[in-house]
Motif scaffolding. Structure first.
Motif, mmCIF file in Angstrom:
data_model
loop_
_atom_site.group_PDB
_atom_site.id
_atom_site.type_symbol
_atom_site.label_atom_id
_atom_site.label_comp_id
_atom_site.label_asym_id
_atom_site.label_seq_id
_atom_site.Cartn_x
_atom_site.Cartn_y
_atom_site.Cartn_z
ATOM 1 N N SER A 54 0.840 -1.194 0.000
ATOM 2 C CA SER A 54 0.000 0.000 0.000
ATOM 3 C C SER A 54 0.881 1.252 0.000
ATOM 4 O O SER A 54 1.986 1.226 0.560
ATOM 5 C CB SER A 54 -0.857 -0.044 1.276
ATOM 6 N N PRO A 55 0.398 2.343 -0.602
ATOM 7 C CA PRO A 55 1.224 3.563 -0.577
ATOM 8 C C PRO A 55 1.406 4.095 0.844
ATOM 9 O O PRO A 55 0.444 4.137 1.613
ATOM 10 C CB PRO A 55 0.408 4.550 -1.427
ATOM 11 N N CYS A 96 3.453 7.353 2.814
ATOM 12 C CA CYS A 96 4.314 8.535 2.854
ATOM 13 C C CYS A 96 5.453 8.306 3.837
ATOM 14 O O CYS A 96 5.226 7.870 4.961
ATOM 15 C CB CYS A 96 3.532 9.751 3.352
ATOM 16 N N GLN A 106 1.248 6.257 -6.474
ATOM 17 C CA GLN A 106 0.011 6.962 -6.163
ATOM 18 C C GLN A 106 0.205 8.452 -6.415
ATOM 19 O O GLN A 106 1.124 9.061 -5.847
ATOM 20 C CB GLN A 106 -0.372 6.743 -4.694
ATOM 21 N N LEU A 135 -5.054 -3.427 8.556
ATOM 22 C CA LEU A 135 -4.784 -4.416 9.602
ATOM 23 C C LEU A 135 -4.943 -5.862 9.119
ATOM 24 O O LEU A 135 -5.602 -6.686 9.756
ATOM 25 C CB LEU A 135 -5.640 -4.147 10.845
ATOM 26 N N ARG A 183 1.420 -1.332 7.244
ATOM 27 C CA ARG A 183 2.318 -1.511 8.392
ATOM 28 C C ARG A 183 2.871 -2.926 8.511
ATOM 29 O O ARG A 183 3.968 -3.115 9.051
ATOM 30 C CB ARG A 183 1.577 -1.090 9.664
HETATM 31 C C1 FMN Z 1 3.413 5.556 7.482
HETATM 32 C C2 FMN Z 1 2.131 5.536 6.680
HETATM 33 C C3 FMN Z 1 2.008 6.362 5.567
HETATM 34 C C4 FMN Z 1 0.844 6.309 4.780
HETATM 35 N N1 FMN Z 1 0.785 7.049 3.627
HETATM 36 C C5 FMN Z 1 -0.255 6.862 2.774
HETATM 37 C C6 FMN Z 1 -0.232 7.417 1.468
HETATM 38 O O1 FMN Z 1 0.760 8.012 1.025
HETATM 39 N N2 FMN Z 1 -1.334 7.235 0.698
HETATM 40 C C7 FMN Z 1 -2.425 6.513 1.131
HETATM 41 O O2 FMN Z 1 -3.400 6.383 0.396
HETATM 42 N N3 FMN Z 1 -2.433 5.926 2.342
HETATM 43 C C8 FMN Z 1 -1.359 6.067 3.149
HETATM 44 N N4 FMN Z 1 -1.339 5.405 4.340
HETATM 45 C C9 FMN Z 1 -2.403 4.423 4.640
HETATM 46 C C10 FMN Z 1 -1.928 3.022 4.201
HETATM 47 O O3 FMN Z 1 -1.725 2.942 2.808
HETATM 48 C C11 FMN Z 1 -2.935 1.932 4.631
HETATM 49 O O4 FMN Z 1 -4.130 2.139 3.936
HETATM 50 C C12 FMN Z 1 -3.200 1.954 6.134
HETATM 51 O O5 FMN Z 1 -1.975 2.056 6.849
HETATM 52 C C13 FMN Z 1 -3.955 0.713 6.597
HETATM 53 O O6 FMN Z 1 -3.251 -0.455 6.260
HETATM 54 P P1 FMN Z 1 -2.291 -1.249 7.306
HETATM 55 O O7 FMN Z 1 -3.115 -1.591 8.504
HETATM 56 O O8 FMN Z 1 -1.836 -2.459 6.521
HETATM 57 O O9 FMN Z 1 -1.154 -0.337 7.656
HETATM 58 C C14 FMN Z 1 -0.210 5.455 5.147
HETATM 59 C C15 FMN Z 1 -0.098 4.675 6.308
HETATM 60 C C16 FMN Z 1 1.077 4.684 7.036
HETATM 61 C C17 FMN Z 1 1.200 3.758 8.226
#
Ligand code: FMN
Length: 389
Positions: free
Chosen positions: A25-26, A28, A102, A312, A335
């Motif tokens: 996933s993207p 930042c 993205q 998650l 994450r």
């Molecule tokens: C450090 C960090 C940076 C993120 N940056 C972006 C981003 O650039 N674009 C986006 O659409 N979502 C962003 N997200 C959301 C993640 O892409 C993802 O949708 C969210 O963390 C839930 O998924 P996870 O539980 O696997 O982390 C970010 C999340 C984290 C933790």
């Protein structure tokens, strides 16, 4: 539990073939300088390719400077940004992960600090440190919440200019070698702001009705679709629900997803929330395991293109069930891959595939005999702690 390892079956996303259904996933990283990719990005993203991700999506990359979330975002508003990203896309492709990126415009939520500094709007203390706030824009002159800057309401000229910027940035992304271009239409950023009645209270053709609120995102999709050509896949991340009083619900976004498909989108990436920072409006989206799965399941029923879920996902069996039960066609990890960049490779083992066949040979040739040796020692009753007993 399913007996078939559906997670490791290929998936066509428009013209692009993914070798399996686990992707990055993207995210930042706040590691850019003037929008340029740095060594940090190459190492950070490159590691996901070595870890076995079918697709690695580069973080939100601003289509114009005022569309950055922070001073440290990636950008693609000039040709000078191409080489740094080209190096990353090349590395990802060479190591078996489809390169995706993205594209983003943060709209009224631009000009903020990093999340570890609370993600709050920049102010004069930041200016004193050389990181001044900049004027933000949005569909209407409504702030994201209390204490947030009031955006300039974009006029028709601003809208036309910004669509050009999306188009140009998308063309640059293709020139840099990316095969999947995702538009960031979620989390309260510009595309989402135009769609949601919370942020869009315009009375012209770009607001008012549902059709009017869809106009800007659909025009951006059309412009980008044309710019990237038929060989590149177009993905769209949306917030399935606003999670705020008076905001969009799942029926609204399921209908919008069908329009995105008609406009040439190849993949819907389902996230949620972000439209308002006003806690008094918050209707709480529960954050459990796979917390967008019900949303992606529903949106999947309203389109004939692949749908991704995120949020998650921590266990291989969990990811596999999401695909088996039609909650999603593709599972995105954020994450979980920060925690373990080898998550996709480890998932293969957990689901019973050949342990090292998919690893880069530089790692696999060393890890396979190590695993055999550990197995032999275990069979004799020797453990890593035996010598200390
Ligand atoms: C450090 C960090 C940076 C993120 N940056 C972006 C981003 O650039 N674009 C986006 O659409 N979502 C962003 N997200 C959301 C993640 O892409 C993802 O949708 C969210 O963390 C839930 O998924 P996870 O539980 O696997 O982390 C970010 C999340 C984290 C933790």
């Amino acid at each position: 539990m399913s007996d078939v390892d559906v997670l490791h079956t290929p998936l066509s996303v428009g013209p692009v073939e993914l070798s399996h259904r686990v992707a990055v996933s993207p995210m930042c990283m706040y590691a850019s300088v003037d929008g340029h990719a740095t060594d940090f990005h190459l190492v950070h993203l490159g590691r996901f390719a070595l870890g076995g991700a079918a697709l690695t999506m580069v973080e939100a990359t601003a289509v114009e400077p005022q569309g950055r979330i922070s001073h440290h975002d990636l950008g693609l508003w000039s040709d000078d940004h191409i080489p740094g990203l080209q190096r990353i896309a090349g590395f990802l492709a060479a190591h078996g992960s489809v390169p995706g990126i993205q594209l983003s415009h943060a709209g009224r939520r631009a000009s903020v600090r990093e999340p570890w500094r609370a993600g709050a709007p920049l102010d004069e203390t930041d200016a004193a440190a050389g990181l001044p706030p900049w004027p933000v824009e949005g569909p209407s002159a409504l702030p994201a919440g209390p204490g947030w800057p009031i955006p300039a309401a974009m006029d028709i000229g601003d809208i036309r200019r910004s669509i050009e910027r999306w188009r140009d940035a998308a063309a640059r992304a293709v020139a840099a070698g990316f095969r999947v271009i995702e538009l960031h239409g979620a989390h309260g950023y510009l595309l989402h702001e135009f769609l949601s009645p919370i942020a869009n209270q315009r009375t012209d053709a770009y607001g008012g009705t549902t059709e009017g609120r869809m106009r800007y995102p659909l025009e951006v999709v059309a412009a980008v679709r044309e710019a990237i050509g038929p060989e590149t896949a177009l993905a769209y991340r949306l917030s399935a629900v606003d999670g705020a009083v008076g905001g969009l619900d799942l029926d609204d976004t399921a209908a919008f997803a069908a329009r995105l498909q008609d406009a040439g989108v190849d993949l819907i990436d389902v996230s949620s929330g972000g439209i308002s920072t006003d806690r008094s409006l918050d209707t709480r989206i529960r954050r459990g395991f796979a917390f967008h799965a019900d949303f992606s399941h529903r949106i999947r029923e309203s389109v004939d293109i692949p749908v991704a879920t995120v949020g998650l996902v921590v266990e291989p069996e969990q990811a596999q069930e999401l695909v088996t039960r039609a909650d999603a066609d593709l599972v995105l990890l954020g994450r979980s891959v920060l925690d373990d960049p080898n998550w996709p490779h480890h998932a293969r083992v957990a689901l019973g595939d050949d342990e090292f066949a998919e690893w880069d040979v530089r790692y696999g040739h060393a890890l396979a005999p190590r695993a055999r040796l550990i197995g032999k020692l275990a069979a004799t009753g020797e453990s890593p702690m035996s010598r200390f007993e």
